[in-house]
Write an enzyme that holds these catalytic residues in place. Structure first.
Site: not given
Length: 327
Positions: A21, A27, A49, A54, A209, A286, A292, A295-296
């Site tokens: 999304w 983006q 997902d 989207y 989400w 996301g 990023q 890390e997550n």
């Protein structure tokens, strides 16, 4: 990676998953999207997902091209789409949950993905203009045809989900397996109160989400409002106005202080907090940058740090735990 059953279903989903999304087809470049999917897959994520709405269907096209190029074993990953908002172009029968759009929307999604079937197919929102019975029968048709393997809902009320389950039982059809609600430290009511009987009595799975509440719980807004975030994308003023309330920023600042004491980042703490809920099957991440996501993906390492004492300290900051009457 940890794997969890999708509610009472036999299928196993990675505790962390990757969503598209606002990023795929809009983006970020297709190359970056491919890098993100590769990082996710190589770190054990097996669920990707997506939705027809989207980027007007472009998100599914991008993901489909990546899956085809990677040529991963089809049995090794799960793909979802959602039906309701329509792709492009729009039209009176190109949105909603009518039998016509549910079935045609699925066929269109499969074409964009270049796949033979979808693992998960969600009703992206409830449709007040279509009887739930009509939607349940349409989903069952797709199941029988092998076009989808499981179907579910997204942001439905418990009453609406119960109606779908009731229709399915009365007609000996397959009802919804999972729900995709927003869930995070700020948005808690559905998962922690409204759906409790659905979890207990029907084994509903969840693919939650926005674990960072659209970035508010990442800490990025604690001292500033950077202009390069998704909240400043064209057409997302509603999201900015809803999420950037001062009270939410204050919550983020206080919880960030707890994260710092634990020696972890705020995003990892927020994601781990969601994972700690036993009714969460998978947390959809996301990402727009590889660093990023990497890390997550380590948020699972934070789970052992979330002791009862730490959870109580977080609750003392949040002050928003849903009240559940005891009868």
């Amino acid at each position: 990676m940890e794997y969890r059953r999708l509610g009472k279903a036999g299928v196993q989903v990675s505790a962390l998953s990757l969503g598209s999304w606002l990023t795929f087809g809009k983006q970020i470049s297709d190359e970056v999207a491919g890098d993100l999917m590769t990082i996710a897959y190589e770190n054990g994520i097996n669920f990707f997902d997506n939705a027809e709405g989207y980027a007007g269907g472009k998100s599914e096209e991008v993901m489909g091209k990546i899956l085809k190029a990677k040529n991963w074993d089809r049995e090794s990953y799960l793909v979802s789409s959602k039906v309701f908002f329509g792709a492009e172009p729009k039209g009176p029968n190109r949105v909603g949950l009518s039998r016509k759009h549910v079935i045609e929307g699925c066929h269109a999604a499969l074409k964009r993905f270049q796949l033979d079937y979808l693992d998960f197919y969600f009703c992206h929102r409830p449709d007040v203009n279509t009887p739930i019975e009509e939607t349940v029968w349409a989903m069952n048709t797709l199941l029988q045809q092998g076009k989808i393997l499981y179907w579910g809902t997204s942001e439905w009320s418990a009453v609406e989900i119960m109606e779908a389950i009731k229709v399915a039982k009365e007609n000996h059809l397959i009802g919804p397996t999972m729900e995709q609600p927003q869930y995070n430290m700020i948005e808690r009511n559905k998962l922690e109160k409204e759906y409790l009987l659905l979890f207990r009595d029907y084994g509903l799975g969840t693919t939650i989400w926005s674990p960072l509440h659209s970035g508010v719980l990442s800490g990025k807004y604690n001292n500033a409002d950077p202009g390069d975030t998704r909240l400043h994308l064209e057409g997302l003023d509603w999201l900015k106005n809803r999420t950037l309330a001062e009270t939410k920023i204050e919550i983020s600042k206080k919880v960030t202080a707890i994260a710092q004491e634990l020696g972890v980042s705020m995003p990892k703490l927020a994601i781990a907090w969601c994972l700690r809920n036993p009714n969460v099957s998978t947390v959809i991440l996301g990402a727009s940058k590889a660093e990023q996501l990497k890390e997550n993906l380590t948020a699972l390492d934070v789970l052992p740090l979330l002791t009862e004492d730490v959870m109580k300290r977080i609750e003392d900051v949040l002050q928003n735990k849903p009240f559940i009457p005891q009868y």
